[in-house]
Design an enzyme around this catalytic site. Structure first.
Site, PDB file in Angstrom:
ATOM      1  N   LYS A   1     -13.926 -32.594 -12.407  1.00 58.37           N
ATOM      2  CA  LYS A   1     -13.861 -31.767 -11.190  1.00 58.37           C
ATOM      3  C   LYS A   1     -12.771 -30.704 -11.336  1.00 58.37           C
ATOM      4  O   LYS A   1     -11.693 -30.998 -11.873  1.00 58.37           O
ATOM      5  CB  LYS A   1     -13.518 -32.687 -10.015  1.00 58.37           C
ATOM      6  CG  LYS A   1     -14.382 -32.524  -8.785  1.00 58.37           C
ATOM      7  CD  LYS A   1     -13.963 -33.568  -7.759  1.00 58.37           C
ATOM      8  CE  LYS A   1     -14.645 -33.417  -6.434  1.00 58.37           C
ATOM      9  NZ  LYS A   1     -16.071 -33.254  -6.424  1.00 58.37           N
TER      10      LYS A   1
ATOM     11  N   ILE B   1     -27.649 -43.676 -26.533  1.00 54.38           N
ATOM     12  CA  ILE B   1     -28.754 -44.490 -25.988  1.00 54.38           C
ATOM     13  C   ILE B   1     -30.035 -43.665 -26.111  1.00 54.38           C
ATOM     14  O   ILE B   1     -31.070 -44.148 -26.565  1.00 54.38           O
ATOM     15  CB  ILE B   1     -28.491 -44.868 -24.506  1.00 54.38           C
ATOM     16  CG1 ILE B   1     -27.215 -45.686 -24.372  1.00 54.38           C
ATOM     17  CG2 ILE B   1     -29.692 -45.613 -23.925  1.00 54.38           C
ATOM     18  CD1 ILE B   1     -26.884 -46.125 -22.956  1.00 54.38           C
TER      19      ILE B   1
ATOM     20  N   ILE C   1     -29.511 -26.575  -5.559  1.00 56.21           N
ATOM     21  CA  ILE C   1     -29.728 -25.497  -4.569  1.00 56.21           C
ATOM     22  C   ILE C   1     -28.982 -25.836  -3.270  1.00 56.21           C
ATOM     23  O   ILE C   1     -28.260 -25.007  -2.713  1.00 56.21           O
ATOM     24  CB  ILE C   1     -31.252 -25.349  -4.272  1.00 56.21           C
ATOM     25  CG1 ILE C   1     -32.038 -25.056  -5.537  1.00 56.21           C
ATOM     26  CG2 ILE C   1     -31.494 -24.304  -3.179  1.00 56.21           C
ATOM     27  CD1 ILE C   1     -31.874 -23.691  -6.127  1.00 56.21           C
ATOM     28  N   GLU C   2     -29.138 -27.081  -2.823  1.00 53.33           N
ATOM     29  CA  GLU C   2     -28.514 -27.480  -1.551  1.00 53.33           C
ATOM     30  C   GLU C   2     -26.998 -27.395  -1.639  1.00 53.33           C
ATOM     31  O   GLU C   2     -26.329 -26.982  -0.695  1.00 53.33           O
ATOM     32  CB  GLU C   2     -28.977 -28.909  -1.197  1.00 53.33           C
ATOM     33  CG  GLU C   2     -28.727 -29.292   0.245  1.00 53.33           C
ATOM     34  CD  GLU C   2     -27.453 -30.070   0.450  1.00 53.33           C
ATOM     35  OE1 GLU C   2     -27.177 -30.442   1.587  1.00 53.33           O
ATOM     36  OE2 GLU C   2     -26.713 -30.322  -0.527  1.00 53.33           O
TER      37      GLU C   2
ATOM     38  N   GLU D   1     -17.847 -41.328 -11.728  1.00 58.12           N
ATOM     39  CA  GLU D   1     -19.104 -41.447 -10.970  1.00 58.12           C
ATOM     40  C   GLU D   1     -20.269 -40.987 -11.833  1.00 58.12           C
ATOM     41  O   GLU D   1     -20.301 -39.850 -12.295  1.00 58.12           O
ATOM     42  CB  GLU D   1     -19.036 -40.593  -9.698  1.00 58.12           C
ATOM     43  CG  GLU D   1     -20.272 -40.785  -8.832  1.00 58.12           C
ATOM     44  CD  GLU D   1     -20.230 -39.936  -7.569  1.00 58.12           C
ATOM     45  OE1 GLU D   1     -19.846 -40.481  -6.519  1.00 58.12           O
ATOM     46  OE2 GLU D   1     -20.566 -38.742  -7.639  1.00 58.12           O
TER      47      GLU D   1
ATOM     48  N   ALA E   1      -9.811 -33.550  -1.128  1.00 61.16           N
ATOM     49  CA  ALA E   1      -8.651 -34.256  -0.558  1.00 61.16           C
ATOM     50  C   ALA E   1      -8.406 -33.765   0.870  1.00 61.16           C
ATOM     51  O   ALA E   1      -8.169 -34.565   1.784  1.00 61.16           O
ATOM     52  CB  ALA E   1      -7.418 -34.014  -1.426  1.00 61.16           C
TER      53      ALA E   1
ATOM     54  N   SER F   1     -11.658 -27.900  -6.412  1.00 58.29           N
ATOM     55  CA  SER F   1     -12.640 -28.808  -5.812  1.00 58.29           C
ATOM     56  C   SER F   1     -11.987 -30.160  -5.455  1.00 58.29           C
ATOM     57  O   SER F   1     -12.322 -30.774  -4.438  1.00 58.29           O
ATOM     58  CB  SER F   1     -13.778 -28.965  -6.808  1.00 58.29           C
ATOM     59  OG  SER F   1     -14.751 -29.791  -6.350  1.00 58.29           O
TER      60      SER F   1
ATOM     61  N   SER G   1     -29.265 -35.381   4.695  1.00 55.43           N
ATOM     62  CA  SER G   1     -29.487 -34.026   4.181  1.00 55.43           C
ATOM     63  C   SER G   1     -30.797 -33.930   3.401  1.00 55.43           C
ATOM     64  O   SER G   1     -31.345 -32.858   3.207  1.00 55.43           O
ATOM     65  CB  SER G   1     -28.332 -33.637   3.247  1.00 55.43           C
ATOM     66  OG  SER G   1     -28.237 -34.553   2.165  1.00 55.43           O
TER      67      SER G   1
HETATM   68  P1  0O2 Z   1     -19.436 -32.008  -6.488  1.00 50.45           P
HETATM   69  O1  0O2 Z   1     -19.010 -30.587  -6.525  1.00 50.45           O
HETATM   70  O2  0O2 Z   1     -20.840 -32.190  -6.915  1.00 50.45           O
HETATM   71  O3  0O2 Z   1     -18.485 -32.911  -7.185  1.00 50.45           O
HETATM   72  P2  0O2 Z   1     -19.086 -37.380   0.152  1.00 50.45           P
HETATM   73  O4  0O2 Z   1     -17.979 -37.449   1.136  1.00 50.45           O
HETATM   74  O5  0O2 Z   1     -20.334 -38.080   0.602  1.00 50.45           O
HETATM   75  O6  0O2 Z   1     -19.342 -35.965  -0.309  1.00 50.45           O
HETATM   76  P3  0O2 Z   1     -18.185 -39.538  -1.575  1.00 50.45           P
HETATM   77  O7  0O2 Z   1     -17.960 -40.407  -0.392  1.00 50.45           O
HETATM   78  O8  0O2 Z   1     -17.092 -39.428  -2.571  1.00 50.45           O
HETATM   79  O9  0O2 Z   1     -18.603 -38.065  -1.167  1.00 50.45           O
HETATM   80  O10 0O2 Z   1     -19.383 -40.135  -2.378  1.00 50.45           O
HETATM   81  P4  0O2 Z   1     -20.883 -39.786  -2.514  1.00 50.45           P
HETATM   82  O11 0O2 Z   1     -21.610 -39.849  -1.218  1.00 50.45           O
HETATM   83  O12 0O2 Z   1     -21.298 -40.696  -3.600  1.00 50.45           O
HETATM   84  O13 0O2 Z   1     -20.933 -38.251  -3.010  1.00 50.45           O
HETATM   85  C1  0O2 Z   1     -20.329 -37.818  -4.153  1.00 50.45           C
HETATM   86  C2  0O2 Z   1     -21.119 -36.719  -4.819  1.00 50.45           C
HETATM   87  O14 0O2 Z   1     -22.521 -36.911  -4.654  1.00 50.45           O
HETATM   88  C3  0O2 Z   1     -20.886 -35.342  -4.237  1.00 50.45           C
HETATM   89  O15 0O2 Z   1     -19.708 -34.804  -4.760  1.00 50.45           O
HETATM   90  C4  0O2 Z   1     -22.129 -34.602  -4.692  1.00 50.45           C
HETATM   91  O16 0O2 Z   1     -22.062 -34.304  -6.086  1.00 50.45           O
HETATM   92  C5  0O2 Z   1     -23.187 -35.658  -4.504  1.00 50.45           C
HETATM   93  N1  0O2 Z   1     -23.731 -35.589  -3.142  1.00 50.45           N
HETATM   94  C6  0O2 Z   1     -23.582 -36.491  -2.158  1.00 50.45           C
HETATM   95  N2  0O2 Z   1     -24.241 -36.110  -1.048  1.00 50.45           N
HETATM   96  C7  0O2 Z   1     -24.842 -34.941  -1.343  1.00 50.45           C
HETATM   97  C8  0O2 Z   1     -25.702 -34.033  -0.596  1.00 50.45           C
HETATM   98  O17 0O2 Z   1     -26.045 -34.244   0.563  1.00 50.45           O
HETATM   99  N3  0O2 Z   1     -26.107 -32.902  -1.244  1.00 50.45           N
HETATM  100  C9  0O2 Z   1     -25.762 -32.634  -2.545  1.00 50.45           C
HETATM  101  N4  0O2 Z   1     -26.202 -31.508  -3.091  1.00 50.45           N
HETATM  102  N5  0O2 Z   1     -24.949 -33.455  -3.267  1.00 50.45           N
HETATM  103  C10 0O2 Z   1     -24.511 -34.592  -2.666  1.00 50.45           C
HETATM  104  P5  0O2 Z   1     -18.994 -33.566  -4.101  1.00 50.45           P
HETATM  105  O18 0O2 Z   1     -17.529 -33.752  -4.260  1.00 50.45           O
HETATM  106  O19 0O2 Z   1     -19.498 -33.344  -2.713  1.00 50.45           O
HETATM  107  O20 0O2 Z   1     -19.447 -32.322  -4.926  1.00 50.45           O
END
Ligand code: 0O2
Length: 268
Positions: A48, A27, A156-157, A142, A57, A52, A117
């Site tokens: 992943k 694209i 960073i966060e 995703e 889990a 992780s 956050s």
């Molecule tokens: P990684 O290492 O990046 O894969 P949740 O319980 O909210 O963490 P959920 O319900 O599966 O996760 O879905 P959501 O809210 O869509 O979040 C999935 C991913 O979005 C996270 O994966 C992060 O990559 C990103 N994300 C969501 N919230 C935040 C946040 O507050 N800060 C940052 N930096 N990233 C966020 P993982 O598995 O947490 O991490």
């Protein structure tokens, strides 16, 4: 419960991310080839890591036997954009493929609904069909779409969250929230000069494309043995290149194209 054969289990996720990487990059390429602004700046993918997956889990109290049914971001695609406006253009491009390339399962707009956050991003969960040697598998993936500024903040966060393992000190949380707002302000400000930035990039892109065509045409003269002509054009190009505007380059390339036609050089 049987032990998980991780290598085998994660293979279709790898295939899904590899295929999506190619499709989404195409694209981007299409926009660039047509010399229009690409809303996609960068495509990155990852599967992943096992640790992780296990951490998630554990945190969400998901039984090992349900990991692959309940964790929907084992396959992940991240699309980085220059401007907030571009994010919604990418969202539309993905929606246009719904039912053709994949099925959209869920959308989460963390830009208009910023997380506490300070996290901003647009998430789309898709169900992607992977055709493997042993049949078709439906893989959830995703897609995170965000600006470069949002990505900088999230990276960073994410590291700090990992460092403090759920116990982030209050003053760091507050600093991060303030940084998220400051970085969104930057995105908003940049958005106001989006058209001007795009216009400048378009000029640079057009110039790059013209230089590429010119050099290719000059090189073709070498391949058909017109060494003198090649040297002549090469010298003219080097002398004029620094100060040449688009029109001058365009006219110069036109001269080369006419010559290529004259010599019946096959141009591809
Ligand atoms: P990684 O290492 O990046 O894969 P949740 O319980 O909210 O963490 P959920 O319900 O599966 O996760 O879905 P959501 O809210 O869509 O979040 C999935 C991913 O979005 C996270 O994966 C992060 O990559 C990103 N994300 C969501 N919230 C935040 C946040 O507050 N800060 C940052 N930096 N990233 C966020 P993982 O598995 O947490 O991490």
């Amino acid at each position: 419960m049987d032990i998980i054969n991780w290598k085998e289990a994660l293979l279709p996720y790898k295939q899904a991310t590899d295929e999506l990487y190619i499709k989404l990059n195409w694209i981007k390429k299409e926009f660039i080839e047509l010399e229009t602004h690409s809303p996609i700046e960068l495509v990155q993918t990852r599967v992943k890591s096992i640790s992780s997956i296990l951490d998630k889990a554990n945190k969400k109290e998901i039984a090992l036997s349900n990991i692959f049914d309940e964790i929907e971001d084992i396959a992940g695609v991240r699309i980085t954009c220059k401007f907030v406006e571009d994010i919604y253009k990418v969202v539309q491009l993905i929606r246009d493929r719904d039912g053709k390339d994949f099925i959209i399962k869920e959308e989460e707009d963390y830009i208009n609904n910023t997380k506490s956050s300070g996290y901003r991003s647009y998430h789309i969960t898709i169900l992607y069909n992977v055709i493997m040697a042993e049949g078709t598998k439906v893989i959830p993936c995703e897609i995170q779409i965000r600006t470069m500024a949002m990505n900088f903040w999230a990276t960073i966060e994410h590291s700090l969250r990992y460092k403090y393992n759920g116990n982030m000190p209050e003053h760091i949380k507050q600093k991060l929230e303030a940084c998220a707002e400051a970085s969104f302000k930057l995105d908003t400000e940049m958005g106001t000069i989006r058209d001007e930035i795009i216009q400048t990039q378009k000029i640079i892109q057009t110039k790059e494309n013209l230089v590429y065509k010119i050099l290719k045409n000059i090189q073709n003269l070498y391949y058909i043995g017109k060494i003198e002509k090649m040297n002549e054009f090469n010298k003219e190009f080097i002398d004029m290149y620094q100060d040449a505007d688009i029109e001058t380059l365009y006219n110069f390339n036109n001269k080369l194209e006419i010559m290529a036609n004259l010599y019946k050089i096959n141009q591809k």
